[in-house]
Write an enzyme that holds these catalytic residues in place. Structure first.
Site, short mmCIF file in Angstrom:
data_model
loop_
_atom_site.label_atom_id
_atom_site.label_comp_id
_atom_site.label_asym_id
_atom_site.label_seq_id
_atom_site.Cartn_x
_atom_site.Cartn_y
_atom_site.Cartn_z
N HIS A 22 2.15 9.96 9.16
CA HIS A 22 1.21 9.00 8.58
C HIS A 22 1.77 7.58 8.65
O HIS A 22 2.47 7.12 7.75
CB HIS A 22 0.89 9.38 7.12
CG HIS A 22 -0.27 8.59 6.56
ND1 HIS A 22 -1.40 9.20 6.04
CD2 HIS A 22 -0.47 7.26 6.44
CE1 HIS A 22 -2.24 8.26 5.63
NE2 HIS A 22 -1.68 7.08 5.84
N HIS A 24 0.32 3.68 10.14
CA HIS A 24 -0.74 2.90 10.79
C HIS A 24 -0.10 2.00 11.82
O HIS A 24 0.79 1.21 11.49
CB HIS A 24 -1.50 2.07 9.75
CG HIS A 24 -2.25 2.91 8.77
ND1 HIS A 24 -3.60 3.15 8.86
CD2 HIS A 24 -1.82 3.62 7.70
CE1 HIS A 24 -3.98 3.95 7.88
NE2 HIS A 24 -2.92 4.25 7.15
N ASP A 26 -1.24 -0.62 13.24
CA ASP A 26 -1.37 -2.03 12.88
C ASP A 26 -0.59 -2.37 11.60
O ASP A 26 -0.33 -3.54 11.33
CB ASP A 26 -2.85 -2.45 12.74
CG ASP A 26 -3.71 -1.42 12.06
OD1 ASP A 26 -3.23 -0.31 11.81
OD2 ASP A 26 -4.88 -1.73 11.76
N GLY A 190 -9.40 3.14 4.82
CA GLY A 190 -10.03 1.93 4.30
C GLY A 190 -9.77 0.83 5.29
O GLY A 190 -8.86 0.92 6.09
N HIS A 223 -7.79 10.16 4.63
CA HIS A 223 -7.21 9.50 3.45
C HIS A 223 -8.02 9.94 2.23
O HIS A 223 -9.24 9.71 2.17
CB HIS A 223 -7.35 7.99 3.56
CG HIS A 223 -6.33 7.32 4.39
ND1 HIS A 223 -6.30 7.39 5.76
CD2 HIS A 223 -5.26 6.54 4.04
CE1 HIS A 223 -5.29 6.68 6.22
NE2 HIS A 223 -4.63 6.15 5.20
N GLU A 226 -5.94 8.95 -3.01
CA GLU A 226 -5.05 7.79 -3.11
C GLU A 226 -5.70 6.81 -4.09
O GLU A 226 -5.30 6.75 -5.25
CB GLU A 226 -4.88 7.14 -1.72
CG GLU A 226 -3.96 5.93 -1.73
CD GLU A 226 -3.98 5.15 -0.40
OE1 GLU A 226 -4.95 5.25 0.36
OE2 GLU A 226 -3.00 4.41 -0.17
N HIS A 247 -2.03 10.98 1.82
CA HIS A 247 -1.63 10.69 0.43
C HIS A 247 -1.89 11.90 -0.49
O HIS A 247 -1.00 12.69 -0.73
CB HIS A 247 -2.30 9.42 -0.13
CG HIS A 247 -2.02 8.23 0.71
ND1 HIS A 247 -0.81 7.57 0.66
CD2 HIS A 247 -2.76 7.57 1.65
CE1 HIS A 247 -0.83 6.56 1.52
NE2 HIS A 247 -2.00 6.55 2.14
N ASP A 306 2.75 1.86 6.14
CA ASP A 306 2.64 0.51 6.72
C ASP A 306 3.98 -0.22 6.62
O ASP A 306 4.13 -1.16 5.81
CB ASP A 306 1.58 -0.31 5.94
CG ASP A 306 0.22 0.34 5.98
OD1 ASP A 306 -0.29 0.58 7.08
OD2 ASP A 306 -0.33 0.60 4.90
ZN LIG Z 1 -2.66 5.30 5.31
#
Ligand SMILES: [Zn+2]
Length: 367
Positions: A22, A24, A26, A190, A223, A226, A247, A306
């Site tokens: 997991h 991202h 970006d 999200g 997701h 969370e 999560h 992230d």
């Molecule tokens: Zn995530």
């Protein structure tokens, strides 16, 4: 308050073979490169130094999902729509992951958020001709080169975006078209700076697309649990056919749903530092959900989510998990769990597990 995460000493990395499910893409860009690209593109960041940029973008303390998503609003316009930037950052992601002893990683991203072909792109500064389809091609080329150069296995997961159900059918099409090029699954994440859409809910448009994905044999992770409740985990399982949950902490708010998750060996992709920074788990909680998952021998892994935004690396998350109460054995177990629940082919999974046994021995993960 320190405004920089303490760097861990890489020589003290007891985990020479990591598996990450997991993260991202970006949210894992290299900060110095994003800063460079902004200068190349003459984008005014309203800061005079890279340290000020870091302060604006990175989240170090307990906050909210809204705050974390707000960081993306700062840096995504620098990247979205720029072919050269995407190729460079994805290649560097492979390098950074390999440097952190990550041997297998599934990186997720929304092709639509990096594109600029819509009349009013979500992030890109101007409308242009970079389509979500070409974004996936660029990412695939960069990961292929990164895999060869840095001896790492990289797969990708295409994200649907919660408030844009109109994109989801195309995400499924792209996952189907590029499954031979390392695209292994779809997700819902999200992706808005609008506080009102940070709560998990699932639009009918997503459900239709996810039904089709299941029929096509595309893997699914979602997701849930969370920002949303345990019910969002149930919805992800029942209505979106999720095999893994991103999560999932709040599944503990409903013992019945938690029992179902354990009995079905649904994999929980936990992200310790992220869980605190997004406020998904209160900082002062007596027992972090990841500790309960470990004690109950639930099927969980540890991930960075992230690392660019949290100014962290996966080892920081392992250390955070230790601070929360996990042991080194729990961490090794989580790495085996990740390998068993990854979306690689059965043959590749067998190879990864064999390599893990060579490093850590044949541990009984019991999940
Ligand atoms: Zn995530």
């Amino acid at each position: 308050m320190d405004e920089k995460r303490q760097r861990v000493n890489p020589t003290k990395d007891n985990f020479p073979y990591k598996v990450e499910l997991h993260v991202h893409l970006d949210g894992a860009f290299r900060l110095s490169s994003v800063y460079d690209i902004a200068r190349r593109r003459k984008i005014d960041l309203k800061v005079t130094s890279i340290e000020d940029f870091r302060k604006n973008v990175c989240v170090y303390h307990a906050h909210s999902l809204y705050k974390v998503l707000s960081s993306f609003v700062i840096f995504m316009p620098i990247i979205a729509g720029d072919r050269e930037a995407i190729s460079r950052l994805v290649y560097e992601f492979c390098e950074d992951s390999a440097r952190n002893n990550i041997k297998y990683v599934e990186a997720r991203y929304s092709p639509h958020l990096l594109a600029n072909s819509e009349p009013k792109p979500e992030y890109a500064l101007q409308h242009g001709d970079l389509t979500p389809h070409e974004v996936v091609q660029l990412v695939n080329v960069a990961t292929k080169k990164g895999m060869e150069d840095f001896k790492i296995r990289v797969k990708t997961i295409l994200c649907c975006i919660r408030h844009r159900p109109d994109w989801s059918e195309e995400v499924v099409d792209l996952a189907e078209e590029f499954k031979q090029d390392g695209v292994v699954a779809i997700d819902i994440a999200g992706g808005s700076n609008d506080e009102s859409v940070c709560v998990e809910f699932v639009h009918e448009g997503h459900k239709k697309a996810f039904n089709r994905a299941k029929q096509l044999g595309i893997h699914i992770t979602v997701h849930a649990g969370e920002a949303g409740t345990a019910a969002s985990v149930k919805e992800a399982l029942d209505d979106l056919h999720a095999e893994r949950i991103g999560h999932g902490y709040r599944v503990l708010e409903d013992e019945k749903i938690y029992k179902e998750v354990r009995e079905k060996h649904v994999h929980l992709e936990t992200c310790p530092i992220s869980s605190i920074c997004t406020g998904a788990v209160p900082e002062d909680i007596h027992k972090h959900p990841v500790v309960r998952f470990a004690e109950d021998k639930a099927n969980y892994s540890l991930n960075s989510d992230d690392p660019f935004v949290f100014d962290s690396c996966l080892l920081d998350d392992y250390n955070a998990a230790v601070d929360m109460g996990l042991t080194d054995k729990h961490i090794v177990t989580s790495i085996f769990n990740a390998a068993k629940s990854c979306f690689a082919s059965d043959d590749e999974k067998k190879e990864i597990l064999k390599e893990l046994v060579e490093i850590y021995g044949d541990i009984d993960t019991d999940t």
